[in-house]
Design an enzyme around this catalytic site. Structure first.
Site, PDB file in Angstrom:
ATOM      1  N   CYS A 191       0.860  -1.180   0.000  1.00  0.00           N
ATOM      2  CA  CYS A 191       0.000   0.000   0.000  1.00  0.00           C
ATOM      3  C   CYS A 191       0.899   1.233   0.000  1.00  0.00           C
ATOM      4  O   CYS A 191       1.508   1.572   1.019  1.00  0.00           O
ATOM      5  CB  CYS A 191      -0.895  -0.029   1.233  1.00  0.00           C
ATOM      6  N   CYS A 194      31.728 -12.161 -24.643  1.00  0.00           N
ATOM      7  CA  CYS A 194      30.385 -12.550 -25.081  1.00  0.00           C
ATOM      8  C   CYS A 194      29.346 -11.610 -24.502  1.00  0.00           C
ATOM      9  O   CYS A 194      29.272 -11.421 -23.286  1.00  0.00           O
ATOM     10  CB  CYS A 194      30.099 -13.981 -24.650  1.00  0.00           C
TER      11      CYS A 194
END
Length: 343
Positions: A160, A200
């Protein structure tokens, strides 16, 4: 008697000195850098109370710095369901996503889970004669709201949150969060771009995507002569391109220097034309600078690292001007995350 008086004076001087020290320390906020569970650097934001009061609107200051609560059903994000992300209104840290937002009926924006639990701090709250769990931003320590156990599945959590503590960033935009200087006008934040090559690009892209302040990442090819190369061509080691990662980041949340330091922490910059088992110039280590300022910063970091002795060999990372970035095939984008979902 004189000894007693002298002892009392020493105690008084010590107490006054300590009070002065702590008051001065409180006026000089410090930035703290710590590592999260995945080895990413998170830089906390520290400001004086006067600085927060200047930066935030009166309502934001009341809620985020004084643990206040906005009136129910008055927040702009209560009945709001556009796709996008919700950032901390004080420091722009991504906190919640529209994908986990729902209507709890209580009058405040409700979420079933945060984007990343590492950026949420939980604190026991015994105010209002009850025990609740307060939710705070871990980066700037601002009060956001509370979390309860009456939410829907799958988490059954009910975050909330006060609307005023959030800043919405629409899906598909990179510059929707307000910067510190223009927070009150909700103007768009300017972003910056960095490009790195560290072997990579699958793992490199994933690691940068988790770094605080990074807005988006993409993998591709840079530094060569062939236009619009394919992955197969680049792997042939004949195009001159390196597998690279394009990083768009928020300069308010993180500095370019932080990204450069992180870059050197996630690969071996002393290897020439290889990273581990991957061999070829397409796997070289390189920084493609977009501005002269980036160039100066990169060279400074390299110089400091070489002097520090952190690496047993000299750093061979190329620092070259950015010219072009050719985005790699779609199946390479977010490859690491795609593979994790298949497992």
């Amino acid at each position: 008697m004189n000894q007693k008086i002298g002892g009392i004076l020493v105690i008084i001087i010590f107490v006054l000195g300590w009070s002065l020290y702590t008051s001065v320390a409180e006026e000089k906020p410090q930035e703290t850098i710590f590592m999260d569970g995945e080895g990413n650097m998170i830089k906390t934001v520290k400001k004086t109370d006067a600085e927060w009061k200047e930066l935030l609107t009166p309502e934001q200051y009341h809620v985020m710095r004084k643990n206040g609560t906005e009136r129910a059903f008055t927040g702009k994000y209560d009945n709001f369901y556009e796709p996008g992300r919700y950032l901390c209104a004080a420091c722009n840290t991504p906190l919640f996503s529209s994908e986990t937002k729902y209507d709890h009926g209580t009058g405040w924006p409700s979420f079933t889970a945060p984007i990343d639990d590492r950026f949420i701090k939980y604190k026991a709250d015994y105010s209002l004669l009850m025990k609740r769990t307060e939710v705070r931003c871990v980066v700037c320590d601002s009060h956001l709201g509370h979390v309860f156990d009456d939410g829907p599945p799958p988490t059954h959590k009910h975050f909330c949150i006060n609307s005023v503590a959030l800043q919405f960033k629409a899906e598909g935009t990179e510059n929707a969060a307000g910067s510190e200087g223009d927070r009150r006008e909700d103007t768009k934040l300017s972003s910056e771009t960095a490009t790195f090559a560290a072997g990579c690009f699958w793992g490199v892209e994933y690691k940068f995507s988790k770094f605080r302040g990074v807005l988006s990442t993409s993998v591709g090819y840079s530094g060569g002569e062939v236009k619009n190369p394919t992955y197969r061509q680049v792997c042939s080691d004949t195009t001159g391109h390196a597998e690279a990662v394009h990083v768009v980041f928020d300069p308010v949340q993180t500095r370019y220097e932080d990204l450069v330091k992180f870059f050197f922490s996630i690969h071996d910059p002393t290897q020439v034309n290889r990273q581990g088992p991957d061999v070829g110039s397409q796997y070289r280590t390189a920084i493609f600078y977009h501005t002269e300022e980036q160039k100066v910063t990169a060279l400074k970091v390299i110089d400091n690292l070489n002097k520090s002795g952190q690496f047993k060999k000299p750093i061979v990372t190329q620092v070259v001007p950015f010219s072009e970035f050719y985005k790699a095939e779609e199946y390479h984008q977010k490859y690491y995350e795609k593979m994790r979902k298949k497992i």
